[in-house]
Design an enzyme around this catalytic site. Sequence first.
Site, short mmCIF file in Angstrom:
data_model
loop_
_atom_site.label_atom_id
_atom_site.label_comp_id
_atom_site.label_asym_id
_atom_site.label_seq_id
_atom_site.Cartn_x
_atom_site.Cartn_y
_atom_site.Cartn_z
N VAL A 316 0.84 -1.20 0.00
CA VAL A 316 0.00 0.00 0.00
C VAL A 316 0.87 1.25 0.00
O VAL A 316 0.59 2.23 -0.67
CB VAL A 316 -0.96 0.00 1.21
CG1 VAL A 316 -1.78 1.27 1.25
CG2 VAL A 316 -1.87 -1.21 1.14
N ALA A 317 1.98 1.19 0.74
CA ALA A 317 2.85 2.36 0.82
C ALA A 317 3.39 2.73 -0.55
O ALA A 317 3.49 3.91 -0.90
CB ALA A 317 4.01 2.08 1.77
N ILE A 319 2.22 1.89 -3.65
CA ILE A 319 1.31 2.15 -4.78
C ILE A 319 0.99 3.65 -4.87
O ILE A 319 0.53 4.24 -3.89
CB ILE A 319 0.00 1.33 -4.63
CG1 ILE A 319 0.30 -0.15 -4.91
CG2 ILE A 319 -1.07 1.82 -5.60
CD1 ILE A 319 -0.91 -1.05 -4.78
N GLU A 321 -1.24 5.93 -5.40
CA GLU A 321 -2.65 6.25 -5.61
C GLU A 321 -2.80 7.73 -5.94
O GLU A 321 -2.05 8.56 -5.48
CB GLU A 321 -3.48 5.96 -4.34
CG GLU A 321 -3.35 4.57 -3.79
CD GLU A 321 -2.30 4.50 -2.68
OE1 GLU A 321 -1.54 5.45 -2.52
OE2 GLU A 321 -2.26 3.46 -1.97
N ASP A 363 4.73 34.16 -37.97
CA ASP A 363 4.61 35.16 -39.02
C ASP A 363 4.85 36.52 -38.38
O ASP A 363 5.11 36.61 -37.18
CB ASP A 363 3.28 35.06 -39.77
CG ASP A 363 2.10 34.91 -38.83
OD1 ASP A 363 2.28 35.18 -37.64
OD2 ASP A 363 1.02 34.56 -39.30
N ASN A 754 8.05 7.02 0.57
CA ASN A 754 8.16 5.56 0.55
C ASN A 754 9.38 5.06 1.33
O ASN A 754 9.32 4.05 2.02
CB ASN A 754 8.25 5.04 -0.89
CG ASN A 754 6.91 5.15 -1.58
OD1 ASN A 754 5.91 5.40 -0.94
ND2 ASN A 754 6.90 4.98 -2.88
N GLU A 757 8.92 5.03 4.98
CA GLU A 757 7.96 3.99 5.36
C GLU A 757 8.61 2.61 5.32
O GLU A 757 8.26 1.71 6.08
CB GLU A 757 6.74 4.02 4.41
CG GLU A 757 5.82 5.19 4.68
CD GLU A 757 4.77 5.40 3.60
OE1 GLU A 757 3.89 6.22 3.80
OE2 GLU A 757 4.86 4.75 2.54
N ASP A 788 -0.51 12.57 3.41
CA ASP A 788 0.32 12.89 2.25
C ASP A 788 -0.41 13.63 1.14
O ASP A 788 0.18 14.37 0.39
CB ASP A 788 0.89 11.59 1.68
CG ASP A 788 2.40 11.59 1.77
OD1 ASP A 788 2.92 12.49 2.46
OD2 ASP A 788 3.03 10.73 1.16
P1 ATP Z 1 2.62 37.69 -42.42
O1 ATP Z 1 2.75 36.46 -43.26
O2 ATP Z 1 3.79 37.91 -41.55
O3 ATP Z 1 1.34 37.86 -41.71
P2 ATP Z 1 1.85 39.41 -44.56
O4 ATP Z 1 0.60 40.02 -44.05
O5 ATP Z 1 2.76 40.32 -45.33
O6 ATP Z 1 2.77 38.90 -43.44
P3 ATP Z 1 0.31 37.96 -46.42
O7 ATP Z 1 -0.96 38.32 -45.81
O8 ATP Z 1 0.54 36.61 -46.98
O9 ATP Z 1 1.48 38.16 -45.41
O10 ATP Z 1 0.58 39.03 -47.55
C1 ATP Z 1 1.61 38.87 -48.48
C2 ATP Z 1 1.82 40.18 -49.22
O11 ATP Z 1 0.66 40.50 -49.96
C3 ATP Z 1 2.04 41.37 -48.29
O12 ATP Z 1 3.38 41.51 -47.94
C4 ATP Z 1 1.58 42.53 -49.17
O13 ATP Z 1 2.61 42.91 -50.06
C5 ATP Z 1 0.45 41.89 -49.95
N1 ATP Z 1 -0.84 42.16 -49.32
C6 ATP Z 1 -1.18 41.93 -48.04
N2 ATP Z 1 -2.47 42.26 -47.82
C7 ATP Z 1 -2.94 42.71 -48.98
C8 ATP Z 1 -4.20 43.20 -49.41
N3 ATP Z 1 -5.22 43.27 -48.58
N4 ATP Z 1 -4.32 43.57 -50.68
C9 ATP Z 1 -3.29 43.49 -51.53
N5 ATP Z 1 -2.11 43.04 -51.19
C10 ATP Z 1 -1.90 42.66 -49.94
#
Ligand code: ATP
Length: 972
Positions: A316-317, A319, A321, A363, A754, A757, A788
């Site tokens: 028992v000591a 195990i 639990e 990102d 343990n 014990e 314990d």
């Molecule tokens: P992360 O990947 O770090 O979030 P990000 O926003 O730049 O960065 P994406 O959203 O993939 O990544 O965008 C890629 C690229 O597309 C951007 O760097 C920009 O140049 C372009 N982009 C982003 N948003 C728009 C948009 N709404 N309209 C047109 N082009 C855009």
Amino acid sequence: MGTQNTASPQKAAADGLDPHLRQVASGPAGGESGDLPDNIRRTTADAALALLGTGPGGLTDEEAAERQRRYGKNLIESARKRSPVLAFLSNFTHLMAILLWVAGAIAFVAGLPELGCAVWLVNIINGVFSFWQEHRASQATEALKKMLPAYANVIRGGREQKVLAEDLVPGDIMLLAEGDRISADARVIASSDLQVNQSTLNGESNPSRKTSDAVPEDGLTPAEIPNLVFAGTSVSEGNGRAVVLRIGMATEFGKIANLTQNMEEVRSPLQRDLDRLTKQVTVFAMCMGLAFFSLSLFVVHEPFAQSFIFALGMVVAFIPEGLLPTVTLSLAMAVQRMSRRNALVKKLDSVEALGSTSVICTDKTGTLTQNEMTVNHLWTASREYGVTGVGYAPEGRIESEGAAYRAVDDPDLELLLEGGLLCGNARLRAPEEEGRRYEVYGDPTEACLIVSAQKGGIDPAELERRMPRVKELPFESRRKRMTTVHALEEPVDGAMRVAFTKGAPNEVVRLADRVRVGGRVVPMTDGMRERIMAANDAYAADGLRVLAVAYRALGADAAGEGVPASLSAYTPDVIERHLTFVGLEAMMDPPRPEVAAAVAECRRAGIRIVMITGDYGLTAASIARRIGIVEGDDLSVISGFELSKMGDEELRAKLAGQVVFARMAPEQKLRVVSALQEMGEIVAVTGDGVNDAPALKKADIGVAMGVAGTDVAKEAADMILTDDNFASIVAAIEEGRAVYSNIRKFLLYILNSNAPEAVPNAVYLLSGGAVPLPLTTMQILTIDLGTDMLPALGLGTEPPEATVMDQPPRDPNERLLNRRVLVKAFLWYGLMGSAAAMVGYFLVNLLNGWPAVPLAGEGDPVYIQATTMTLAGIVFAQIGQVMNCRTERTSVFKIGLLSNRQIVVGIVFEVALIVFLTVFPPLQGVFHTVPLGWQDYVFLCCIPPVVIAIEEARKAWLRRRAARRRDGGSAR
Ligand code: ATP
């Protein structure tokens, strides 16, 4: 769609409404799960709206409320949960519990009812305790689920609104955008390249194209009908609108929901490790019991019954639990703590992976940066402008060489601002109260383009009225651009429409064959391309994000490229070519203030950070340096294109050093993650879009953005950041590390008792009975029975130690119970406890003359006082040990001796229990105790400080050694 225990409300309340709508919403009369009403799909979108008693402006709020009263909530009934009675009973029927039942029964049969009762009581207390732990853990996880409600964007009363998905009603108009999870069955009424992933319905992972046209064909399964979308599916591309037909259990998804809900919960590696550990320790306990039994029987020649009792005590000591449920609870508590630090973990086993994360692939935009964009530079081929003002308030001006400019002053500037404004979907809402900020709806990158246009004197509403949008080719991370097509009030050079494209400069420049210079259109040359990219690079090197704007007149195409008149033929391939480049808008997106500290913490914790961004290399590298991800000059910036040409070997070599991935397509994240995993790393990956889903799934920890992330990304992820902040990942890792070390502390604590014990029994056996048994079996049970458990529980709730991020990530192959823990438990803490117990025992004997009481003389008061002291000695040593277990190296005084309330309560309880067992006459007989005198208590009270002082000295030595090593390392 929400999930909840509820009766199917649709069937119950479908009365009083248009009979057609009633049938649509509730399924065919008779309750069978029949086909969707045919006329809804065969008719036009407008007619479908009319049939559902709604219009393009949606339902009014009152109508929606009325329909909800009639049809109920949009919820899927959960599958039946395991009955609580069964859950309770299962804590008494596992291997260890059965062993204890049997042991207790044997004790009864052998005529030892007190012992039998005690063993069964241990079992019952443990079972109840385990059930309670599990219940608390499951409550914590349930609470977490509620923190992740699903939302839907709808049009009600002519306005866009975000509502809880469970509040959708038939007739609501849903707005569908890339990455959205669809929350009800609906008829598409508008589609802009709308594609839906229906794999949840039919297993088909290729997206299905959806249109708003009538579909008169026969012989189609529901999923094949191109103007219907279904609950549980998600938008993989494009956007559109759809009017809700059915909700809750009446949806196609509702019909199959029971199938998907019955999935078994998978046990985490840690839980499996613990399962194995518990079994191993149980076997070990049985062996110890057998060994002690044989020794007692054959060496000390005790009678069979005595030897059995003796062996039983040992079993028992040993195990452990309560170990498993306590671990589950620790994990659940950690998950709760993480949620308070903005990281919602979806499954308990993610906590472990977090604890051993060695690389974070993150990102940039919004995670490392604030995603609060402000355009501060504008560039056209003839002039460069600065823009003043910060944030989304249209306060500031456009200036060049000291002079203020309005859009009307420069036709290129005007076109740049107009194109940037028109080619976007964001909306800004002015604050209603003084001192508040502008609110952004949609993509901040697009919102800041509205602001720059306003600073140039452009009125967005007027412009949108003058040039209404007729088509959108939505933004895609892969294309890195988007295009909108607008109707012109009057033909311009024969063109009736104009397309504005905005996006990554290199992409737009590549597609442009003309450029605006000083209000004129001239052919694009290589020299001009270089000029544009040089301007772009200069901004990017400062960490700015740059977007290019271009346009194309459609109709009588000057380039001789005939563009079809039908809007449905406007695809990116057809429209995004022969562009006329207008200019650049450069925007700043400052790093989040807390990120630099989090990055520094990762460095200390041996966690590498790899930035994987869609943004431009120079921008990415500049930000990476600014926040400390990159140090020194040794940096590889790899573009998506370069990566596609790179072999695996080369990629792995690059990944060994400092690297930033720029201009990456989301699909490429998967390759980087796989390469890192092949290198033995435990990888956390962030993502927000539909295309990030595979990488999020592949990662050891997929992290989705709670604010900017799509539903698809959130579903694929293991963890969701409610503030999209990189620093929250680091906080979660810290908690993940803490929980693992807490479980180890708990294990260390319950194992260390343990030895004290077992040692008294060993002394008795090895002395051949010359030293009378210092600790009886009932006393061993006392320790297991009550003293314990409570303090042990407190160890599971310790906050992260300050040093937890000073160590490298845990090797995922390392076992919870390794040699170090065993040695520390048995040979260090265990021996201290044993010494305390035995000194107490001999002290009583010495002070009262060596009585050499044989076992038969159990009635001797001195002997009983001596065994009581052994028991109390162990308990008081455990008080010291629980404090020692709280930290690995840090001084326990630094975190505050009394800072863990649960431990303090546990200690008070165990002391009270011991006193009670010794002074309450009916229990004295059962547990072989007598009241202790004040001298005994003086001795006992000295034990915890001594035990703590010895361990504190060791910890101080460890700290000094670590500091010496660090200094030695840095000196080298
Ligand atoms: P992360 O990947 O770090 O979030 P990000 O926003 O730049 O960065 P994406 O959203 O993939 O990544 O965008 C890629 C690229 O597309 C951007 O760097 C920009 O140049 C372009 N982009 C982003 N948003 C728009 C948009 N709404 N309209 C047109 N082009 C855009």
